[in-house]
Design an enzyme around this catalytic site. Structure first.
Site: not given
Ligand code: ITT
Length: 203
Positions: A73, A184
């Site tokens: 997450d 990260h």
């Molecule tokens: P899952 O829950 O299925 O893993 P998700 O995209 O919904 O997919 P998250 O709930 O962890 O994942 O939300 C993470 C959000 O944070 C993601 O949609 C991006 O907008 C941002 N994010 C996370 N890591 C990132 C990265 O490496 N580069 C850019 N944005 C990132």
């Protein structure tokens, strides 16, 4: 052996795929797609770790009994927004929002923030759960700042707005290989790899 990635985000799965390939571990990494797709999870806990656990448990229920499950997450935490959008990064502009809509909302929210108040960090929380429900958590952070406009087309999410500390280019401009060294996710992943290498547990 077998490890399933509890994510529906194809970009994250790709980043993990590259990192596992380079780590040289004797692990077979599977995507949630192989199990018919990541089950829908409403990320309602309000914490990164809590949401990780929801995702990992959801996939564990449909994964083969002896396998391990890894959930991530992650999100962007901005100083000027008291750590927001944080756990809500994926739905910042509303449920079902696109990455582009989220970026537009962020630029708007930071419109009046001067350069010295545009500090931000990406956080990645990883949770791995084993066949007997044993679990381990890992954290990775990447510090930087948010630009006033998008630059670059690499990556996903907020990448085209984020300049990591020590660089003059956004994650949207830097190569995937460079991002893999300082992100990260890469940092949390390095902790995971150390744990796997030092652990008695053989995946
Ligand atoms: P899952 O829950 O299925 O893993 P998700 O995209 O919904 O997919 P998250 O709930 O962890 O994942 O939300 C993470 C959000 O944070 C993601 O949609 C991006 O907008 C941002 N994010 C996370 N890591 C990132 C990265 O490496 N580069 C850019 N944005 C990132």
């Amino acid at each position: 052996m077998d490890l399933y990635l509890a994510t529906s985000n194809a970009h994250k799965a790709e980043e993990f795929g590259r990192m596992f390939a380079q780590a040289g571990l004797a692990i077979k990494v599977h995507s949630a797609k192989e199990l018919g797709g990541m089950p829908y999870v409403e990320e309602i806990t309000g914490t990164f770790t809590g949401n990780c656990r929801l995702k990992a448990e959801a996939l564990r229920r449909i994964a083969p009994p002896k396998s391990w499950v890894l959930a991530d997450d992650s999100g962007l935490c901005c100083d000027a927004l008291q750590g927001g959008p944080g756990v809500d990064s994926a739905i910042y502009a509303g449920k079902g929002a696109t990455d582009a809509q989220n970026r537009t909302k962020l630029l708007d929210a930071l419109k009046k923030a001067p350069a010295h108040k545009r500090g931000a960090r990406f956080e990645c929380h990883l949770l791995i759960i084993g066949p007997n429900r044993e679990e381990q958590k890992f954290l990775g952070q990447c510090w930087g700042r948010i630009l006033e406009q998008e630059v670059g087309t690499e990556g996903f999410g907020y990448d085209s707005l984020f300049v990591p500390s020590g660089f003059e280019k956004t994650f949207g401009e830097l190569s995937p290989q460079t991002k893999d060294k300082l992100s990260h996710r890469a940092k949390a992943f390095a902790h995971l790899v150390n744990w796997i290498k030092q652990s008695e547990i053989r995946l």
